[in-house]
Design a protein around this motif. Structure first.
Motif, PDB file in Angstrom:
ATOM      1  N   GLU A  17       6.159 -13.304  -1.801  1.00 16.75           N
ATOM      2  CA  GLU A  17       6.600 -13.869  -3.075  1.00 16.75           C
ATOM      3  C   GLU A  17       7.146 -12.737  -3.940  1.00 16.75           C
ATOM      4  OE1 GLU A  17       4.157 -17.439  -4.666  1.00 16.75           O
ATOM      5  OE2 GLU A  17       2.686 -16.019  -3.889  1.00 16.75           O
ATOM      6  N   PRO A  18       8.413 -12.795  -4.344  1.00 10.16           N
ATOM      7  CA  PRO A  18       9.436 -13.794  -4.039  1.00 10.16           C
ATOM      8  C   PRO A  18       9.877 -13.707  -2.578  1.00 10.16           C
ATOM      9  CG  PRO A  18      10.017 -12.483  -5.983  1.00 10.16           C
ATOM     10  CD  PRO A  18       8.892 -11.783  -5.311  1.00 10.16           C
ATOM     11  N   GLU A  19      10.316 -14.840  -2.035  1.00 13.82           N
ATOM     12  CA  GLU A  19      10.734 -14.907  -0.631  1.00 13.82           C
ATOM     13  C   GLU A  19      11.935 -13.994  -0.394  1.00 13.82           C
ATOM     14  OE1 GLU A  19      12.641 -18.252   2.336  1.00 13.82           O
ATOM     15  OE2 GLU A  19      11.024 -18.879   0.991  1.00 13.82           O
ATOM     16  N   GLY A  20      11.874 -13.241   0.702  1.00 17.48           N
ATOM     17  CA  GLY A  20      12.986 -12.394   1.112  1.00 17.48           C
ATOM     18  C   GLY A  20      13.002 -11.011   0.501  1.00 17.48           C
ATOM     19  N   VAL A  21      12.076 -10.712  -0.394  1.00 18.77           N
ATOM     20  CA  VAL A  21      12.058  -9.418  -1.072  1.00 18.77           C
ATOM     21  C   VAL A  21      11.382  -8.366  -0.191  1.00 18.77           C
ATOM     22  CG1 VAL A  21      11.011  -8.143  -2.998  1.00 18.77           C
ATOM     23  CG2 VAL A  21      12.166 -10.324  -3.407  1.00 18.77           C
ATOM     24  N   VAL A  22      11.971  -7.178  -0.149  1.00 25.14           N
ATOM     25  CA  VAL A  22      11.358  -6.014   0.508  1.00 25.14           C
ATOM     26  C   VAL A  22      11.371  -4.865  -0.502  1.00 25.14           C
ATOM     27  CG1 VAL A  22      11.508  -4.340   2.379  1.00 25.14           C
ATOM     28  CG2 VAL A  22      12.139  -6.724   2.797  1.00 25.14           C
ATOM     29  N   LEU A  23      10.198  -4.320  -0.770  1.00 30.06           N
ATOM     30  CA  LEU A  23      10.072  -3.211  -1.718  1.00 30.06           C
ATOM     31  C   LEU A  23       9.931  -1.898  -0.947  1.00 30.06           C
ATOM     32  CD1 LEU A  23       7.432  -4.879  -4.080  1.00 30.06           C
ATOM     33  CD2 LEU A  23       9.920  -4.803  -4.403  1.00 30.06           C
ATOM     34  N   GLU A  24      10.750  -0.923  -1.299  1.00 32.04           N
ATOM     35  CA  GLU A  24      10.636   0.393  -0.657  1.00 32.04           C
ATOM     36  C   GLU A  24       9.898   1.342  -1.582  1.00 32.04           C
ATOM     37  OE1 GLU A  24      13.577   2.101   1.841  1.00 32.04           O
ATOM     38  OE2 GLU A  24      14.928   0.387   1.593  1.00 32.04           O
ATOM     39  N   ASP A  25       9.126   2.239  -0.967  1.00 34.40           N
ATOM     40  CA  ASP A  25       8.379   3.265  -1.701  1.00 34.40           C
ATOM     41  C   ASP A  25       7.512   2.663  -2.792  1.00 34.40           C
ATOM     42  OD1 ASP A  25       9.496   5.386  -0.179  1.00 34.40           O
ATOM     43  OD2 ASP A  25      11.338   5.197  -1.344  1.00 34.40           O
ATOM     44  N   HIS A  26       6.809   1.628  -2.433  1.00 30.13           N
ATOM     45  CA  HIS A  26       5.820   0.997  -3.305  1.00 30.13           C
ATOM     46  C   HIS A  26       4.432   1.148  -2.689  1.00 30.13           C
ATOM     47  CE1 HIS A  26       9.034  -0.653  -5.685  1.00 30.13           C
ATOM     48  NE2 HIS A  26       8.211  -1.389  -6.413  1.00 30.13           N
ATOM     49  N   ALA A  27       3.426   0.959  -3.506  1.00 29.20           N
ATOM     50  CA  ALA A  27       2.042   1.051  -3.040  1.00 29.20           C
ATOM     51  C   ALA A  27       1.297  -0.212  -3.407  1.00 29.20           C
ATOM     52  CB  ALA A  27       1.346   2.261  -3.666  1.00 29.20           C
ATOM     53  N   LEU A  28       0.322  -0.543  -2.595  1.00 26.94           N
ATOM     54  CA  LEU A  28      -0.628  -1.604  -2.912  1.00 26.94           C
ATOM     55  C   LEU A  28      -1.960  -0.956  -3.244  1.00 26.94           C
ATOM     56  CD1 LEU A  28      -1.183  -4.995  -1.222  1.00 26.94           C
ATOM     57  CD2 LEU A  28      -3.139  -3.477  -1.506  1.00 26.94           C
ATOM     58  N   LEU A  29      -2.526  -1.343  -4.371  1.00 25.70           N
ATOM     59  CA  LEU A  29      -3.821  -0.819  -4.804  1.00 25.70           C
ATOM     60  C   LEU A  29      -4.847  -1.939  -4.772  1.00 25.70           C
ATOM     61  CD1 LEU A  29      -1.697   0.708  -7.330  1.00 25.70           C
ATOM     62  CD2 LEU A  29      -3.458   2.266  -6.479  1.00 25.70           C
ATOM     63  N   ALA A  30      -5.996  -1.653  -4.199  1.00 24.53           N
ATOM     64  CA  ALA A  30      -7.036  -2.665  -4.054  1.00 24.53           C
ATOM     65  C   ALA A  30      -8.367  -2.111  -4.514  1.00 24.53           C
ATOM     66  CB  ALA A  30      -7.136  -3.123  -2.602  1.00 24.53           C
ATOM     67  N   ASP A  31      -9.171  -2.985  -5.111  1.00 20.84           N
ATOM     68  CA  ASP A  31     -10.506  -2.605  -5.551  1.00 20.84           C
ATOM     69  C   ASP A  31     -11.405  -3.833  -5.462  1.00 20.84           C
ATOM     70  OD1 ASP A  31     -12.097  -0.360  -6.750  1.00 20.84           O
ATOM     71  OD2 ASP A  31     -12.463  -1.910  -8.273  1.00 20.84           O
ATOM     72  N   GLY A  32     -12.595  -3.640  -4.936  1.00 16.16           N
ATOM     73  CA  GLY A  32     -13.519  -4.748  -4.799  1.00 16.16           C
ATOM     74  C   GLY A  32     -12.978  -5.868  -3.934  1.00 16.16           C
ATOM     75  N   GLY A  33     -12.115  -5.509  -2.985  1.00 12.86           N
ATOM     76  CA  GLY A  33     -11.557  -6.495  -2.068  1.00 12.86           C
ATOM     77  C   GLY A  33     -10.356  -7.249  -2.583  1.00 12.86           C
ATOM     78  N   ARG A  34      -9.896  -6.942  -3.799  1.00 13.65           N
ATOM     79  CA  ARG A  34      -8.774  -7.664  -4.381  1.00 13.65           C
ATOM     80  C   ARG A  34      -7.630  -6.713  -4.724  1.00 13.65           C
ATOM     81  NH1 ARG A  34     -10.944 -12.446  -4.577  1.00 13.65           N
ATOM     82  NH2 ARG A  34      -8.968 -13.415  -5.174  1.00 13.65           N
ATOM     83  N   ILE A  35      -6.432  -7.282  -4.748  1.00 15.02           N
ATOM     84  CA  ILE A  35      -5.249  -6.491  -5.092  1.00 15.02           C
ATOM     85  C   ILE A  35      -5.237  -6.254  -6.596  1.00 15.02           C
ATOM     86  CG2 ILE A  35      -2.737  -6.406  -5.070  1.00 15.02           C
ATOM     87  CD1 ILE A  35      -2.842  -8.291  -2.624  1.00 15.02           C
TER      88      ILE A  35
END
Length: 437
Positions: A17-35
C-alpha cells in the motif's frame, strides 16, 4: 533518539500500500513486534537507535505471504496419488490413507514439515483446514507462525469427530481455548457442499454470526461437483449456499473454477472472498478460476497452495506466478493480473479475506511486523529493471533469506530458528515407511 528493537535496511522496500510502489533506500523500524515507521534510511538512522540492525543490501523487503487455503498436515501424503482426477484421488486414495493413519501425532509431524517449507518460502500466515485443528494451533504457536485454524466439519465420522454435531462441539471448545492467543484465530471450515448437509451448515452460520468468526469452504471445485449437486438437489452448490444464507463478507470460497457471470456478480454483491489455488486446480484438471472477471467485478481474491498431496508444494511465490500467468491465458489478456496486483493477492488480499488487513498484509506504521526479505542478487533475478516483476515472474523461494512474524525472526540468513527441520524430515521418513512400507 528513540530506541527500537529492529531496523531493517533493504535496497528495495515494497509496502503493497499504495499498490505498485517500490521505495529505495528506506528502512523499516519495528518495536514490540509492530512497525513503528517506514522512512528514508538516513532519516531512520538519525531518529532511531535500534537494538538490532539488519542490512539487506541486495534484497527486497515486503509483507509475508498469506496462504489462504491449505491442508498443511497433508505434507506427509505428498506424492502418494498423483495424476488423478479429484474424486478418484479423494475417494480411492486420500480418504483411505487418512482413515488408516491420521491421528494427532500424524498431524503434528505433518504440520512441522509443512511449516518449515512454508517459512522457507516466505509464508507468514496460514489459513488451514484439516483434522485435529488443536494440533494445528499447537504447532503454529511453536513455530511462531500466524494461523487461522479451521474448525472442520463433515457429515461422516473421521479420526477427529463422530459426526457433524461432534465436529461443531469440538470446534467451539477449541475456539474458546484459543481466544487469548495473539497469533492464532479460528474459522469454521465445513469441508464442501457435497460432504456437509443443510442442518450442520445452518448451525455453522448461526455460530459464526454469534462468535464473529468466518467460514472457509471448498465451493465449485469441479464440473462433476456441479453436475452431481444438480442431479441430487436440483440446485448448483452456490445457489444452495446462498439460500442457506451462508454467503457473506465473512465467507471464503475455495477454488471456484466453475462460475457463471451471474455467480460472479453474486459473489461481489455478497462480499465473498475467493481463495484461488491455481496449481492444485491445474494438477487435478479441476478447471480455471476466472480471476480477471472476479477482480473486475470487485471480488477480493487471495492465493492458496492447497495441500501438498495435490499440488505438490507449499510455495506461495510459485502460486503467485502461476496465478498471474493463468489469469492472462484464461482472460485472453496479457495485462490481466499484472505483477503489482499478483503481489497484492498473495499478501493484502489474503489478509483482508481473513479479516486481518488492519494487522498484516502491508508494511505500514502500526501494523504487525510480519515481513520477508528476498535476495535478488542471484543470476536468475538479474538485472533488476522492475523489482515487482522480478519477484513475481523470476524469483524462487530459495531466495527468501529472512522471515519475521510480529518482529520475531523465523528464518534468519536462510536458517530456520523455530523448527528443527532435520527432525521434521526424519519423522516424515518414519511416516513414509508406515504408509507405504
Amino acid at each position: 533518539m528513540q530506541t527500537v528493537d529492529l531496523l531493517l535496511a533493504p535496497r528495495w522496500l515494497v509496502p503493497i500500500e499504495p499498490e505498485g510502489v517500490v521505495l529505495e533506500d528506506h528502512a523499516l523500524l519495528a518495536d514490540g513486534g509492530r512497525i513503528v515507521a517506514v522512512l528514508p534510511l538516513g532519516e531512520a538512522r538519525a531518529r532511531y537507535a535500534p537494538r538490532q540492525t539488519i542490512e539487506l543490501p541486495q534484497h527486497a523487503l515486503l509483507p509475508g505471504f498469506v496462504n489462504l487455503h491449505t491442508h498443511a498436515a497433508m505434507s506427509l501424503l505428498r506424492g502418494i496419488a498423483d495424476d488423478l482426477p479429484l474424486m478418484d484421488w479423494l475417494q480411492n486414495h486420500i480418504w483411505p490413507a487418512e482413515g488408516a493413519h491420521v491421528s494427532s501425532g500424524f498431524c503434528e509431524d505433518g504440520l512441522r514439515l509443512a511449516f518449515a517449507e512454508m517459512i522457507r518460502g516466505g509464508t507468514t500466515c496460514v489459513n488451514d483446514m484439516y483434522f485435529f485443528p488443536d494440533a494445528t494451533a499447537r504447532v503454529a504457536r511453536e513455530a511462531g507462525l500466524r494461523a487461522s485454524v479451521g474448525l472442520i466439519v463433515f457429515d461422516f465420522p473421521t479420526a477427529w469427530g463422530s459426526g457433524a454435531d461432534d465436529y461443531i462441539h469440538k470446534g467451539l471448545a477449541l475456539h474458546d481455548q484459543l481466544r487469548s492467543e495473539p497469533l492464532i484465530r479460528t474459522v469454521f471450515a465445513p469441508h464442501a457442499p457435497y460432504t456437509v448437509s443443510d442442518a450442520p451448515l445452518l448451525k455453522v452460520r448461526q455460530y459464526a454470526n454469534e462468535l464473529g468468526i468466518g467460514i472457509h469452504m471448498h465451493v465449485h471445485e469441479t464440473a462433476h461437483e456441479i453436475e452431481t449437486a444438480i442431479a441430487s438437489t436440483g440446485k448448483r452448490p452456490w445457489a444452495r449456499l446462498r439460500d442457506l444464507e451462508l454467503l457473506g463478507p465473512d465467507f471464503i470460497a475455495v477454488h471456484m473454477t466453475q462460475l457463471t457471470d451471474e455467480e460472479i456478480d453474486d459473489a461481489a454483491r455478497h462480499g465473498v472472498h475467493i481463495a484461488h489455488c491455481p496449481e492444485s486446480n491445474l494438477k487435478l484438471a479441476s478447471g480455471f478460476c476466472p480471476v480477471d472477471k472476479l477482480l473486475r467485478a470487485g471480488v477480493n481474491v487471495g492465493i492458496g497452495s492447497d495441500g501438498a498431496a495435490s499440488n505438490n508444494d507449499l510455495d506461495l511465490l510459485g502460486e503467485m506466478r502461476s496465478a498471474a500467468l493463468l489469469a492472462k491465458a484464461v482472460g485472453g489478456n496479457p495485462a490481466a493480473l499484472a505483477a503489482p496486483a499478483a503481489l497484492k493477492m498473495a499478501t493484502l488480499a489474503g489478509a483482508r479475506a481473513l479479516g486481518l488487513d488492519s494487522e498484516i498484509g502491508s508494511l505500514l506504521a502500526g501494523k504487525s511486523a510480519d515481513c520477508i526479505a528476498i535476495d535478488l542478487s542471484a543470476s536468475a533475478t538479474q538485472p533488476v529493471y522492475n523489482v515487482l516483476s522480478q519477484i513475481v515472474y523470476a524469483a524462487g523461494r530459495d531466495q527468501v533469506s529472512d522471515v519475521f512474524v510480529a518482529g520475531r525472526a523465523l528464518l534468519r540468513n536462510r536458517q530456520l530458528t523455530t523448527i528443527d527441520e532435520a527432525a521434521a524430515i526424519a519423522r516424515a521418513a518414519e511416516w513414509q515407511r508406515k504408509i507405504r512400507p
